[in-house]
Design a protein around this motif. Sequence first.
Motif, PDB file in Angstrom:
ATOM      1  N   UNK A   1       0.824  -1.207   0.000  1.00 20.38           N
ATOM      2  CA  UNK A   1       0.000   0.000   0.000  1.00 20.38           C
ATOM      3  C   UNK A   1       0.861   1.262   0.000  1.00 20.38           C
ATOM      4  N   UNK A   2       1.978   1.225   0.713  1.00 19.64           N
ATOM      5  CA  UNK A   2       2.874   2.384   0.748  1.00 19.64           C
ATOM      6  C   UNK A   2       3.531   2.614  -0.606  1.00 19.64           C
ATOM      7  N   UNK A   3       4.032   1.564  -1.212  1.00 22.68           N
ATOM      8  CA  UNK A   3       4.695   1.702  -2.512  1.00 22.68           C
ATOM      9  C   UNK A   3       3.710   2.051  -3.619  1.00 22.68           C
ATOM     10  N   UNK A   4       2.449   1.683  -3.458  1.00 26.01           N
ATOM     11  CA  UNK A   4       1.445   1.977  -4.496  1.00 26.01           C
ATOM     12  C   UNK A   4       1.222   3.473  -4.673  1.00 26.01           C
ATOM     13  N   UNK A   5       1.579   4.277  -3.665  1.00 21.92           N
ATOM     14  CA  UNK A   5       1.427   5.725  -3.815  1.00 21.92           C
ATOM     15  C   UNK A   5       2.318   6.278  -4.921  1.00 21.92           C
ATOM     16  N   UNK A   6       3.451   5.619  -5.202  1.00 18.79           N
ATOM     17  CA  UNK A   6       4.385   6.133  -6.216  1.00 18.79           C
ATOM     18  C   UNK A   6       3.813   6.031  -7.629  1.00 18.79           C
ATOM     19  N   UNK A   7       3.428   4.850  -8.114  1.00 20.94           N
ATOM     20  CA  UNK A   7       2.841   4.817  -9.461  1.00 20.94           C
ATOM     21  C   UNK A   7       1.530   5.590  -9.550  1.00 20.94           C
ATOM     22  N   UNK A   8       0.755   5.614  -8.455  1.00 18.34           N
ATOM     23  CA  UNK A   8      -0.489   6.384  -8.471  1.00 18.34           C
ATOM     24  C   UNK A   8      -0.194   7.864  -8.680  1.00 18.34           C
TER      25      UNK A   8
END
Length: 203
Positions: free
Chosen positions: A152-159
């Motif tokens: 969930x934390x890493x998903x903020x980057x591509x989003x």
Amino acid sequence: PEPRGLGPMQSLSHSDADSMQTGLTAGNEHEQRTLRRPLGGLSSAVRRQPHQEAIAGSRSPTLVWAVILVVLSGLAYVPFVYRDAFGEWDSYRVAAGVLEAVRDDASVGESGIRNNSVSYAYSFLLLAFGDAVRRDPTSLYPIMNYVNVIAATLATLPFLVVMRRYFGLTAAVGATLTLIVVPVWWNLALYAHPMMPAALVFL
């Protein structure tokens, strides 16, 4: 007496002289074009430089905001993550399948992990911690839960990158902040669920 030493030049006509002059003129023009070509490339490179600097400058704020949003995301999830339990019964079914696979030393395909055919990569990731789970079965709680927190934390980057591509940096930052705190996303980030790793890969 006629002058000597001219040789073949004596037989040149006016038309031959005009042809030679035309050839010399064409040769000079070709040399001038050849000499101008590197200078033209240099001038175009100089003209492109401000544009390249603008692109590099626009990436710097995005990188800064990416770091800030990852930190904020971690602060929003890590203090509230489940440590010795799961948030729903499906997670317990997945954990039971992982424990059976570790006990029987079964591969992903041979395991009875819930939704194994759909979440094959997720099951493979959990079985990668088989040695730690074999030593302490209760370690499966934090392993599975923190896999979700990290996803969930890493998903903020591509989003952030996708939103910036279509709506600009300001809207992308606002949308990412909203994503971090929206109740459904925030709750799913706190316990084991294959949806979060799938969302990271999808983005």
